[in-house]
Design a protein around this motif. Structure first.
Motif, PDB file in Angstrom:
ATOM      1  N   TRP A  43     -13.179 -12.328  -2.612  1.00 22.06           N
ATOM      2  CA  TRP A  43     -12.035 -11.511  -2.206  1.00 22.06           C
ATOM      3  C   TRP A  43     -11.993 -10.227  -3.030  1.00 22.06           C
ATOM      4  CZ3 TRP A  43      -7.872 -15.969  -2.734  1.00 22.06           C
ATOM      5  CH2 TRP A  43      -8.273 -17.051  -1.945  1.00 22.06           C
ATOM      6  N   ALA A  73      -7.867  -8.845  -2.061  1.00 23.95           N
ATOM      7  CA  ALA A  73      -8.840  -7.798  -1.716  1.00 23.95           C
ATOM      8  C   ALA A  73      -8.197  -6.415  -1.766  1.00 23.95           C
ATOM      9  CB  ALA A  73      -9.422  -8.066  -0.330  1.00 23.95           C
ATOM     10  N   GLN A  74      -6.979  -6.296  -1.235  1.00 20.97           N
ATOM     11  CA  GLN A  74      -6.302  -5.006  -1.282  1.00 20.97           C
ATOM     12  C   GLN A  74      -6.001  -4.599  -2.717  1.00 20.97           C
ATOM     13  OE1 GLN A  74      -3.127  -3.369   1.554  1.00 20.97           O
ATOM     14  NE2 GLN A  74      -1.864  -4.133  -0.122  1.00 20.97           N
ATOM     15  N   LYS A  81      -6.358 -11.647   1.594  1.00 19.26           N
ATOM     16  CA  LYS A  81      -6.177 -10.255   1.989  1.00 19.26           C
ATOM     17  C   LYS A  81      -5.467  -9.457   0.898  1.00 19.26           C
ATOM     18  CE  LYS A  81      -6.059 -11.193   6.965  1.00 19.26           C
ATOM     19  NZ  LYS A  81      -5.233 -11.108   8.208  1.00 19.26           N
ATOM     20  N   ALA A 101     -12.321   2.800  -2.994  1.00 18.73           N
ATOM     21  CA  ALA A 101     -11.764   1.852  -3.965  1.00 18.73           C
ATOM     22  C   ALA A 101     -11.562   2.543  -5.315  1.00 18.73           C
ATOM     23  CB  ALA A 101     -12.690   0.658  -4.120  1.00 18.73           C
ATOM     24  N   GLU A 108     -14.807  -7.879  -1.955  1.00 25.63           N
ATOM     25  CA  GLU A 108     -14.487  -7.181  -0.708  1.00 25.63           C
ATOM     26  C   GLU A 108     -13.670  -5.928  -0.987  1.00 25.63           C
ATOM     27  OE1 GLU A 108     -11.653  -7.682   3.244  1.00 25.63           O
ATOM     28  OE2 GLU A 108     -12.368  -9.508   2.227  1.00 25.63           O
ATOM     29  N   GLY A 109     -12.695  -6.041  -1.865  1.00 24.16           N
ATOM     30  CA  GLY A 109     -11.865  -4.882  -2.198  1.00 24.16           C
ATOM     31  C   GLY A 109     -12.626  -3.800  -2.930  1.00 24.16           C
ATOM     32  N   ARG A 148       0.831  -1.199   0.000  1.00 24.23           N
ATOM     33  CA  ARG A 148       0.000   0.000   0.000  1.00 24.23           C
ATOM     34  C   ARG A 148       0.870   1.255   0.000  1.00 24.23           C
ATOM     35  NH1 ARG A 148      -5.389   1.011   1.345  1.00 24.23           N
ATOM     36  NH2 ARG A 148      -5.654  -1.192   1.876  1.00 24.23           N
ATOM     37  N   ALA A 151     -15.656  -3.113  -2.671  1.00 23.27           N
ATOM     38  CA  ALA A 151     -16.664  -2.507  -1.795  1.00 23.27           C
ATOM     39  C   ALA A 151     -16.058  -1.563  -0.755  1.00 23.27           C
ATOM     40  CB  ALA A 151     -17.452  -3.605  -1.081  1.00 23.27           C
ATOM     41  N   ARG A 152     -14.743  -1.521  -0.628  1.00 21.66           N
ATOM     42  CA  ARG A 152     -14.123  -0.673   0.388  1.00 21.66           C
ATOM     43  C   ARG A 152     -14.253   0.804   0.016  1.00 21.66           C
ATOM     44  NH1 ARG A 152      -8.495  -4.113   1.486  1.00 21.66           N
ATOM     45  NH2 ARG A 152      -9.505  -5.880   2.531  1.00 21.66           N
ATOM     46  N   PRO A 153     -14.417   1.668   1.020  1.00 21.28           N
ATOM     47  CA  PRO A 153     -14.504   3.116   0.743  1.00 21.28           C
ATOM     48  C   PRO A 153     -13.249   3.602   0.007  1.00 21.28           C
ATOM     49  CG  PRO A 153     -15.138   2.645   3.002  1.00 21.28           C
ATOM     50  CD  PRO A 153     -14.570   1.364   2.454  1.00 21.28           C
ATOM     51  N   GLU A 200      -8.866  -3.044  -4.222  1.00 28.32           N
ATOM     52  CA  GLU A 200      -9.118  -1.727  -3.629  1.00 28.32           C
ATOM     53  C   GLU A 200      -8.210  -0.646  -4.198  1.00 28.32           C
ATOM     54  OE1 GLU A 200      -8.466   0.603   0.643  1.00 28.32           O
ATOM     55  OE2 GLU A 200      -8.093  -1.557   0.487  1.00 28.32           O
TER      56      GLU A 200
END
Length: 348
Positions: free
Chosen positions: A205, A180-181, A177, A215, A208-209, A117, A211-213, A184
């Motif tokens: 997976w 998903a990242q 994880k 993204a 999930e990514g 990240r 859907a993250r704020p 995002e």
């Protein structure tokens, strides 16, 4: 679905016939050309060398190992190649594994998600060129103020104005994880063992990514670039079996010989794919030096799922199956220019 040519990384010597492969891909309407690295040849130099003779192919790395260069250095490579290719560069990156990161690059492997990240954020700051680049994160502090610092570090802004401030960043990711990242924060994903049978495992997976704020992308504009070997055979019998058998040693290498015994991320992927009944034994034999024994355990069904091998009609059906799972680019390893042209003809 687009087609890409995967040149990979070098073995003991530089490969031959690459110029012919690249020319055939360009002439046949392939979309992209990718190079890779492990712990020998680098990904960026061959891409520039062979990419110089192209005008249409997108040029990508799959993948640049993040621990081998600082984030600012990676950004410099990206903006340079993007200018030289007139806006055709794709920056594919990944964390590699602890054996390479700590044993080859001499860097700590801990917290790979947080490091990824941070690297992406710094690269995007460099490319945006909105202000001198600073970073307060624990992995890549800019200016550096840790042990040995002389206190003269100065926030800098790239001398060169990037051709594009939004050069696509694709990430290699394997675990839940990390995938998903990737969904995002990245523009695309480069899975290593994505297959039609395993594709369903990845969808939650990815969701999930997305859907993250904050993204960056949605499924509609996110690229999934899956690598496989595609070969058209004369029949679906002996000729096809010979190709599957030729591919098995590489599968055994990734399942049993990559990474440390305690941390082989590729082996974990095969286990998630449902092959946990053989992974330990393949690894045991491979690490003991019995590569033939490890290879003999690799089932046809796994190799068939990972690759596309068969007659022209069978290949067309299989390619359609890959596309239905959401793959936007099929990244293919090919041996000759004639193979490239034949694939383009069959799938055109």
């Amino acid at each position: 679905m687009k087609l890409g040519l995967q040149l990979g990384y070098w073995g003991a010597q530089p490969p031959t016939g690459v110029a012919e492969l690249v020319a055939a891909a360009e002439e046949s309407g392939f979309d992209s050309l990718f190079t890779a690295e492990a712990w020998g040849s680098d990904a960026l130099t061959p891409l520039a060398w062979w990419g110089r003779d192209t005008t249409k192919l997108r040029l990508g790395t799959s993948i640049v190992q993040m621990s081998g260069r600082s984030p600012a250095s990676i950004a410099m490579h990206a903006l340079t190649l993007d200018h030289l290719s007139n806006g055709r560069f794709i920056l594919g990156m990944g964390v590699s594994g602890p054996q390479v990161v700590e044993g080859w690059y001499g860097q700590a492997f801990a917290k790979p998600l947080a490091r990824t990240r941070e690297v992406v954020e710094i690269i995007r700051k460099v490319l945006a060129r909105e202000a001198p680049v600073t970073n307060d994160g624990p992995h890549h502090r800019l200016p550096f103020d840790g042990p040995g610092a002389v206190g003269l570090g100065k926030p800098l802004k790239s001398i060169v104005h990037p051709l594009r401030s939004d050069i696509p960043i694709w990430l290699g990711a394997e675990g839940p994880k990390n995938v998903a990242q990737t969904a995002e924060i990245a523009d695309g994903w480069i899975p290593i063992f994505y297959t039609p049978k395993s594709s369903g495992m990845y969808q939650p997976w990815l969701d999930e990514g997305f859907a993250r704020p904050g993204a960056r992308r949605t499924r509609a504009d996110f690229e999934i670039t899956a690598t496989c070997h595609l070969q058209i055979t004369e029949d679906d019998g002996p000729a096809r079996q010979a190709v599957l058998d030729r591919l098995k040693p590489t599968v055994a290498l990734y399942m049993g010989g990559m990474g440390a015994k305690e941390a082989n991320f590729h082996k974990q992927v095969f286990e998630r794919m449902g092959y946990e009944r053989i992974t330990d034994e393949v690894q045991k034999l491979f690490l003991a030096g019995d590569r033939e024994g490890a290879t003999a355990l690799i089932p046809d069904e796994l190799v068939d799922d990972m690759h596309i091998v068969g007659t022209a009609s069978a290949v067309k059906e299989r390619v359609a199956q890959w596309e239905e799972t959401g793959v936007t680019t099929l990244l293919l390893s090919c041996r000759t220019g004639d193979e490239v042209r034949r694939i383009a003809e069959v799938l055109g």
